[in-house]
Design an enzyme around this catalytic site. Structure first.
Site, PDB file in Angstrom:
ATOM      1  N   LYS A 116       0.908  -1.260   0.018  1.00 56.29           N
ATOM      2  CA  LYS A 116       0.201  -0.158   0.110  1.00 56.29           C
ATOM      3  C   LYS A 116       0.913   1.242   0.047  1.00 56.29           C
ATOM      4  CE  LYS A 116      -1.770   2.174   3.458  1.00 56.29           C
ATOM      5  NZ  LYS A 116      -1.719   3.536   3.328  1.00 56.29           N
TER       6      LYS A 116
ATOM      7  N   ASP B 196      -3.223   4.292  -2.049  1.00 59.50           N
ATOM      8  CA  ASP B 196      -3.963   4.939  -1.305  1.00 59.50           C
ATOM      9  C   ASP B 196      -3.966   6.491  -1.104  1.00 59.50           C
ATOM     10  OD1 ASP B 196      -5.703   4.890   0.818  1.00 59.50           O
ATOM     11  OD2 ASP B 196      -4.054   4.846   2.384  1.00 59.50           O
TER      12      ASP B 196
ATOM     13  N   LYS C  55      -6.534   8.368  -1.624  1.00 56.63           N
ATOM     14  CA  LYS C  55      -8.084   9.044  -1.076  1.00 56.63           C
ATOM     15  C   LYS C  55      -8.510  10.454  -1.992  1.00 56.63           C
ATOM     16  CE  LYS C  55      -6.999   7.595   3.394  1.00 56.63           C
ATOM     17  NZ  LYS C  55      -5.417   7.133   3.487  1.00 56.63           N
TER      18      LYS C  55
ATOM     19  N   ASP D  32     -12.216  15.643  -4.720  1.00 56.01           N
ATOM     20  CA  ASP D  32     -12.591  16.695  -5.419  1.00 56.01           C
ATOM     21  C   ASP D  32     -13.897  16.670  -6.252  1.00 56.01           C
ATOM     22  OD1 ASP D  32     -11.719  19.209  -6.808  1.00 56.01           O
ATOM     23  OD2 ASP D  32      -9.517  18.751  -5.999  1.00 56.01           O
TER      24      ASP D  32
ATOM     25  N   THR E  51      -9.756   5.884  10.220  1.00 57.58           N
ATOM     26  CA  THR E  51      -9.481   4.992  11.620  1.00 57.58           C
ATOM     27  C   THR E  51      -8.843   6.131  12.572  1.00 57.58           C
ATOM     28  OG1 THR E  51      -7.770   4.051  10.711  1.00 57.58           O
ATOM     29  CG2 THR E  51      -9.568   2.862  10.820  1.00 57.58           C
TER      30      THR E  51
ATOM     31  N   GLN F  24      -4.042   5.935  15.589  1.00 60.24           N
ATOM     32  CA  GLN F  24      -5.025   5.076  15.307  1.00 60.24           C
ATOM     33  C   GLN F  24      -6.055   5.104  16.596  1.00 60.24           C
ATOM     34  OE1 GLN F  24      -5.656   4.113  12.296  1.00 60.24           O
ATOM     35  NE2 GLN F  24      -3.876   4.126  11.288  1.00 60.24           N
TER      36      GLN F  24
ATOM     37  N   ARG G  23       3.002   0.010  10.364  1.00 59.85           N
ATOM     38  CA  ARG G  23       3.948  -0.078  11.508  1.00 59.85           C
ATOM     39  C   ARG G  23       4.352  -1.338  12.423  1.00 59.85           C
ATOM     40  NH1 ARG G  23       2.090   5.927  13.141  1.00 59.85           N
ATOM     41  NH2 ARG G  23       0.150   5.182  12.085  1.00 59.85           N
TER      42      ARG G  23
END
Length: 225
Positions: free
Chosen positions: A32, A59, A61, A64, A115, A185, A206
């Site tokens: 990702k 990713d 996101k 617009d 999240t 998170q 992580r």
């Protein structure tokens, strides 16, 4: 689709990303790549990582006006990502424009609620209802738009699987049991819980990339699910 674990490569450095890709490829379903990597390395960096043989989840996101998002998806279509994210809050027309511009290989999924957000964040933004309510509304919008699925936390994925049996459900904010600090998170579950509740894809960063031995870390997580 490949295996469920997509490793979040959150670094601006190409060499670091390539080393991580090599370390995790035996157990990862893909990589990702988010804004940090894409803004630093661009399309060329994505292509270099694709050479490592793992599917790419972009990713980005996107959020617009419909025309801008459609053109943005057209621009990245040659990269042929396996998964691409847009924000469900962009609205029905924007979601439809993104899906129409995406290559057939790409699953376009909509981010429902980050999240890193929880109930107090919704309250401050003036959004009525619970996180589950908001995710439910955004899932309905995404499905109406013809998207392939959504991004939701593990706390909502069971209800979303019941609502959308064939949806592609991406779950970030995943932490192994005893996996240490949550960082930014707030709404998290373990990999096993997420898969048991119907996740299609787990996004894990992580706990793998920050481990002393990323290869061993992802192997242990893979075994747990």
């Amino acid at each position: 689709m490949p295996g469920p674990i997509f490793v979040a490569i959150d670094t601006p450095k190409l060499d670091t990303a390539q080393n991580l890709a090599v370390a995790v490829r035996a157990h990862a379903g893909g990589l990702k790549l988010g804004l940090e990597f894409f803004n630093a390395q661009g399309s060329d960096g994505v292509m270099r990582l694709k050479e490592r043989g793992l599917p790419i989840f972009l990713d980005l996101k996107l959020h617009d006006i419909p025309n801008t998002v459609g053109k943005a998806v057209e621009a990245i279509a040659p990269l042929r990502p396996r998964i691409l994210t847009v924000h469900a809050a962009g609205g029905l027309d924007m979601l439809r424009a993104a899906k129409a511009a995406a290559p057939d290989i790409t699953k376009v999924v909509a981010v429902t609620m980050l999240t890193s957000l929880d109930q107090p964040d919704l309250d401050r933004a003036g959004i009525k209802g619970t996180p589950a309510d908001f995710v439910d509304r955004m899932a309905d919008l995404s499905r109406e738009a013809g998207l392939d699925g959504i991004v939701c936390s593990g706390l909502e994925v069971k209800a979303m699987r019941e609502k959308w049996p064939d949806g592609h459900l991406v779950v970030p904010g995943v932490r192994p049991a005893g996996g240490g600090e949550l960082a930014d998170q707030k709404r998290v579950v373990t990999p096993h819980e997420a898969m048991e509740n119907g996740a299609s894809v787990l996004v894990i960063g992580r706990p793998i990339t920050g481990a002393e031995d990323p290869k061993a870390a992802i192997a242990a997580i893979d075994a747990s699910i």
